[in-house]
Design an enzyme around this catalytic site. Structure first.
Site: not given
Length: 420
Positions: A52, A55, A170, A289, A293
């Site tokens: 998970h 990219f 999810h 996950d 950012h």
């Protein structure tokens, strides 16, 4: 290539010979090869398979690229990644798959490209090779364009089951979010808003649908021990992310919006219960996950900052640090990062140090603990929520017989699509 006197996860000391892309032989006192690596006192593990990651390419290369993400993975002992579909464009058909595959060609680690489902499109064309999986299907809520409701979720699961394709879910039910906290501005407000019950009930529903259709689902980034127990009792599988194992709401005062992710951080008691379920085998795998950012994007109010944290480079080191301290066995670390992942997602040649398997290997000194520092990591986002924590960092990482990371330097390598 020969690893001489390497300690395996089960404690055996063996020589491991690599020929071409595969493990050729495991034994004692094997004949020295052209490149012999003294692994005495070192731990040799199968490379982590991170099921998970995000990219970010195409569409968000300011946050991460396939080149930087794959390097970060290799430096953390990850040799295969599964990229999720919520890029721009989202990976929902052959055209968007081909576009992402062009970027993935920059990867030095192996990879899979997962497809998704949107409100107006259910995958007929997608449910064939080379994608072969539905990644992070958002049930009832979404961080972007990929969210779907209950009816479409059931339709997608049924079609995937008919094609023998795994579905990663999810699970959060937005109807159970706590709107009464929307006037709060503290860092903990996000955890208070996206309640534990919203996850638990969504997992119950996903497992119920799967059971009724006689299919299976894999629950992504499970953050609650109650949710893990639902998955286990239903005979499904789940993953937990490092931030839900090593961080809690107690850390939010320091992390601020750097600690905002979906699902959010939970209480310290729940975090501890999650780690215990990791140790006792209730949790199937660890997946990061990895959702980077920029710091500029994160420098906003709690309701405006984007959700997600980087983690592909720090997951295995954090787990190995816990093994070094005796809190989890090296065998469990091996299983939740490699062997179990390969089994769940049908990667027949990966996840084990056995003759005939891909030579995806990680060598570490189990006694060398280091402080994790963002300025020494390799993600393009240049920060980590685990700043100052300790980890056992890889000395070298091998992908199908090629050393891609060694002593802080990278080598070129053509990552392979494991479903192509």
């Amino acid at each position: 290539m020969l690893f001489h006197d390497a300690t395996l996860a089960d404690g055996r000391v063996r020589d491991v010979r690599v020929e071409g892309e595969s493990i050729a032989e495991i034994g004692s006192e094997l004949e020295t090869s052209d490149e012999s690596i003294d692994a005495s006192g070192k731990l040799l593990l199968p490379g982590m398979i991170d099921a998970h990651v995000h990219f970010r390419e195409p569409g968000f290369s300011d946050k991460e690229t396939w080149e930087t993400g794959a390097r970060s993975a290799a430096a953390g002992g990850v040799t295969t990644v599964f990229d999720q579909p919520n890029t721009d464009p989202p990976t929902i058909d052959a055209a968007s798959y081909e576009k992402k595959a062009e970027f993935a060609a920059e990867s030095i680690v192996d990879y899979a490209i997962n497809g998704g489902v949107t409100d107006e499109w259910v995958p007929d064309e997608l449910l064939v090779k080379p994608l072969g999986a539905l990644g992070e299907v958002f049930l009832a809520d979404s961080t972007g364009e990929m969210g779907i409701g209950t009816d479409l979720f059931e339709k997608a699961v049924e079609r995937a089951h008919n094609e023998n394709i795994p579905v990663t879910v999810h699970a959060e039910d937005a109807a159970l979010f706590d709107e009464s906290v929307r006037d709060r501005t503290d860092a903990d407000a996000w955890s208070a808003y996206r309640t534990a019950e919203a996850e638990i009930q969504a997992i119950e529903h996903a497992c119920s649908v799967s059971d009724r259709l006689n299919s299976t689902v894999h629950i992504a980034h499970t953050s609650t021990p109650e949710g893990v127990d639902v998955v286990s009792e239903a005979g499904m599988t789940c993953e937990v992310s490092p931030h839900h194992l090593f961080l809690s709401r107690d850390d939010l005062a320091e992390l601020g919006t750097l600690g905002r992710m979906n699902p959010p951080l939970r209480s310290e008691n729940r975090r501890g219960d999650m780690f215990r379920r990791l140790v006792d085998g209730t949790i199937d795998i660890v997946a990061t996950d990895h959702a980077p950012h920029t710091l500029e994007e994160k420098d906003a109010g709690i309701w405006d900052a984007p959700s997600g944290v980087p983690g592909v480079e720090t997951a295995l080191p954090l787990l190995l640090e816990q093994a070094r301290r005796g809190r989890i066995s090296y065998e469990r670390v091996r299983d939740v990062t490699a062997a179990n992942v390969a089994e769940i997602f049908d990667l027949d040649s990966k996840g084990r140090i056995e003759a005939g398997f891909d030579a995806d290997l990680v060598l570490v000194d189990p006694d060398e603990s280091a402080e994790l520092r963002a300025d020494e990591l390799h993600s393009k986002c240049e920060w980590t929520p685990f700043e100052g924590k300790h980890g056992v960092l890889p000395e070298l990482t091998v992908v199908r017989g090629t050393i891609v990371f060694r002593d802080g330097t990278f080598a070129s390598n053509d990552g392979r699509n494991v479903r192509a």
